[in-house]
Scaffold this active site. Structure first.
Site, short mmCIF file in Angstrom:
data_model
loop_
_atom_site.label_atom_id
_atom_site.label_comp_id
_atom_site.label_asym_id
_atom_site.label_seq_id
_atom_site.Cartn_x
_atom_site.Cartn_y
_atom_site.Cartn_z
N ASP A 1 98.43 56.33 62.28
CA ASP A 1 99.42 57.40 62.20
C ASP A 1 98.74 58.76 62.46
O ASP A 1 99.01 59.75 61.78
CB ASP A 1 100.13 57.41 60.85
CG ASP A 1 101.37 58.30 60.84
OD1 ASP A 1 101.79 58.78 61.91
OD2 ASP A 1 101.90 58.55 59.73
N HIS B 1 103.16 52.29 58.70
CA HIS B 1 102.49 52.97 57.57
C HIS B 1 103.04 52.61 56.18
O HIS B 1 103.46 53.46 55.40
CB HIS B 1 102.50 54.48 57.75
CG HIS B 1 103.82 55.11 58.12
ND1 HIS B 1 105.02 54.78 57.53
CD2 HIS B 1 104.10 56.09 59.02
CE1 HIS B 1 105.97 55.52 58.06
NE2 HIS B 1 105.45 56.31 58.97
N PHE C 1 103.57 67.63 57.37
CA PHE C 1 103.01 66.32 57.04
C PHE C 1 102.07 65.87 58.16
O PHE C 1 102.36 66.07 59.34
CB PHE C 1 104.12 65.28 56.89
CG PHE C 1 104.98 65.44 55.68
CD1 PHE C 1 104.55 64.98 54.45
CD2 PHE C 1 106.23 66.03 55.77
CE1 PHE C 1 105.36 65.10 53.31
CE2 PHE C 1 107.05 66.16 54.65
CZ PHE C 1 106.62 65.70 53.42
N GLY C 2 100.96 65.23 57.81
CA GLY C 2 100.14 64.62 58.85
C GLY C 2 98.65 64.66 58.58
O GLY C 2 98.13 65.56 57.93
N HIS D 1 109.95 53.45 60.79
CA HIS D 1 109.47 54.44 59.82
C HIS D 1 110.43 54.32 58.63
O HIS D 1 111.59 54.68 58.74
CB HIS D 1 109.52 55.84 60.43
CG HIS D 1 109.27 56.96 59.47
ND1 HIS D 1 108.09 57.68 59.46
CD2 HIS D 1 110.04 57.51 58.50
CE1 HIS D 1 108.15 58.62 58.54
NE2 HIS D 1 109.32 58.53 57.94
N ASN E 1 102.87 61.73 55.34
CA ASN E 1 104.12 61.03 55.10
C ASN E 1 104.04 59.62 55.69
O ASN E 1 103.90 59.49 56.91
CB ASN E 1 105.28 61.80 55.75
CG ASN E 1 106.63 61.23 55.40
OD1 ASN E 1 106.76 60.46 54.46
ND2 ASN E 1 107.64 61.62 56.15
N HIS F 1 99.99 53.30 66.50
CA HIS F 1 100.75 54.39 65.86
C HIS F 1 99.97 55.70 65.92
O HIS F 1 99.20 56.00 65.01
CB HIS F 1 101.04 53.98 64.42
CG HIS F 1 101.99 54.88 63.71
ND1 HIS F 1 102.59 54.52 62.52
CD2 HIS F 1 102.46 56.11 64.00
CE1 HIS F 1 103.37 55.50 62.10
NE2 HIS F 1 103.31 56.49 62.99
N HIS G 1 97.56 68.57 63.60
CA HIS G 1 98.28 69.84 63.49
C HIS G 1 97.30 70.99 63.68
O HIS G 1 96.07 70.80 63.59
CB HIS G 1 98.95 69.97 62.12
CG HIS G 1 100.10 69.05 61.92
ND1 HIS G 1 101.30 69.21 62.57
CD2 HIS G 1 100.24 67.95 61.14
CE1 HIS G 1 102.14 68.25 62.18
NE2 HIS G 1 101.52 67.47 61.33
#
Length: 426
Positions: A307, A234, A325-326, A181, A280, A63, A311
């Site tokens: 995950d 996740h 998100f991230g 997800h 997320n 992922h 960014h």
């Protein structure tokens, strides 16, 4: 392709029941010999002294987000692959939410072409619906033939249950795993972090646990009806763990992953309204964190994946109300797993390796996570005894967005081999 003899290391190879000092000879990209003592006086052999270090099969991350094509300022195939190599991850499965979305056989082939010179194996995941718009099912069989190893709508759920059911039936027919997800978008309602005392303290809208739990339950029951293999991405809540346990007790082909950030940090540890804490699913409550760790310990949660979601620095350096998100994770996953789970007493080292290498290989049906003679030489060498500090400024990934910067951990990857070639050395 080099010939290496790794000597004096402690080999952890759960697939073959090995946990002890072994030498490994690598030749022509394969594990040529595994034995207690191998003569290293052959011409052309590079001897690697692994005394005091641990040798493990390369990790497999089911992922990740590589962002290419379309968002190369966040990450590229090559920067993500280098980050994986530094983290001891020798195989990565990128999600399809790029621009354009990887939703056709041609898109899968394009990603594989972009990845042909990458230092690690890259196995694409195709989208469930065209453009991830939740309307038209993709050519699942065609993407599988092109090289996709699973389908997913990651970043969102297919909220139309009838369309999702059609996709599950097609996945069952073609033998394609479905990576889910689990998030009911109607229950997110603009939330940016876990709903609870901390969200109220910071004055930020929260995301309730049920936003995840209701889709976990839906997808398990629908996959049962369709007869397909389901992998839950996740998982972050205590009730998700209970639902996965229920599915396993019924003998359903359901697997589930936990991410290092979800078993390492709770929302209580969010110090301020800062984008680096926004992910997320969100960082949940302490009870959820403990449930995930115990789920890993008890064999309910099969997989550890990251995950990895890089960014731009400016994007994350703002309020959670505005930041995307991230969290990046490829370069910290093993260290967090070893520090929190092994040194914390939840898993043994072989159990951790099983969840990061052996089990992920089984989910997507690849012959990896195994260092027996004749297997591909994807492996890592790690120092487990020296404490070090996570420094995101030194990440190979373009994304520096992590709440773990400055955290002291154990489990530094020193060398990574892919197909018998050394692709990372500290």
């Amino acid at each position: 392709m080099g010939r290496y003899l790794i000597k004096n290391g402690h080999l952890i190879d759960p697939a073959n029941g090995i946990d002890g000092r072994m030498d490994i000879l690598i030749q022509d990209g394969m594990v040529c010999k595994v034995a207690g003592n191998i003569d290293g006086n052959n011409a052309g052999t590079e001897v690697v002294n692994a005394s005091g270090k641990y040798i493990m099969p390369g990790f497999i991350d089911l992922h990740v987000h590589l962002r290419e094509p379309g968002f190369e300022y966040k990450e590229t195939v090559m920067t993500g692959a280098r980050a994986a190599a530094k983290g001891g991850v020798t195989t990565i499965c990128p999600m399809p939410n790029t621009k354009p979305v990887i939703d056709t056989p041609a898109g899968v082939k394009d990603l594989l072409e972009r990845a042909k010179d990458a230092p690690v194996h890259i196995l694409p995941i195709g989208a469930i619906t065209s453009g991830q718009e939740g309307i038209d099912i993709t050519d699942i069989e065609g993407m599988k033939e092109a090289g996709a190893v699973a389908i997913s709508e990651d970043g969102k759920s297919v909220m139309d249950s009838w369309i999702f059911m059609q996709a599950l039936h097609e996945a069952a027919r073609t033998g394609m795993p479905v990576f889910s997800h689990c998030e009911d978008t109607g229950l997110v309602d603009g939330g940016v972090m876990n709903y609870g005392a901390k969200s109220e303290e910071l004055g930020l809208p929260g995301i309730i646990n049920a936003a995840e739990d209701v889709i976990v339950a839906r997808d398990i029951f629908m996959a049962k009806e369709a007869g397909c293999r389901l992998h839950l991405c996740h998982c972050s809540t205590a009730d998700s763990v209970l639902l996965v346990e229920m599915a396993k007790k019924q003998g359903l082909p359901v697997t589930a992953e936990a991410c290092p950030h979800h078993f390492t940090m709770s929302d209580d540890e969010i110090t301020e309204d800062d984008g680096r804490f926004k992910m997320n699913p969100p960082l949940r409550g302490r009870a959820d964190v403990e449930a995930l760790k115990n789920g890993l310990k008890n064999g309910i949660m099969d997989i550890i994946s990251t995950d990895h979601a890089p960014h731009g620095t400016e994007e994350k350096a703002q309020s959670m109300l505005k930041a995307p998100f991230g969290i990046t994770g490829l370069e910290t996953s093993f260290a967090l797993g070893y520090t929190v789970l092994v040194k914390g007493g939840y898993l043994t080292l072989p159990e951790l390796v099983r969840k990061m290498s052996v089990n992920p290989a089984k989910v997507i049906g690849i012959d990896k996570g195994n260092l027996a003679e004749g297997k591909m030489a994807d492996l890592v060498i790690a120092d487990l005894d020296t404490e070090y500090e996570i420094d995101s400024s030194k990440f190979e990934s373009k994304g520096k967005n992590t709440p773990f910067n400055g955290m002291k951990v154990y489990g530094r990857i020193e060398k990574t081999f892919v197909c018998g070639r050394m692709v990372y050395c500290i």
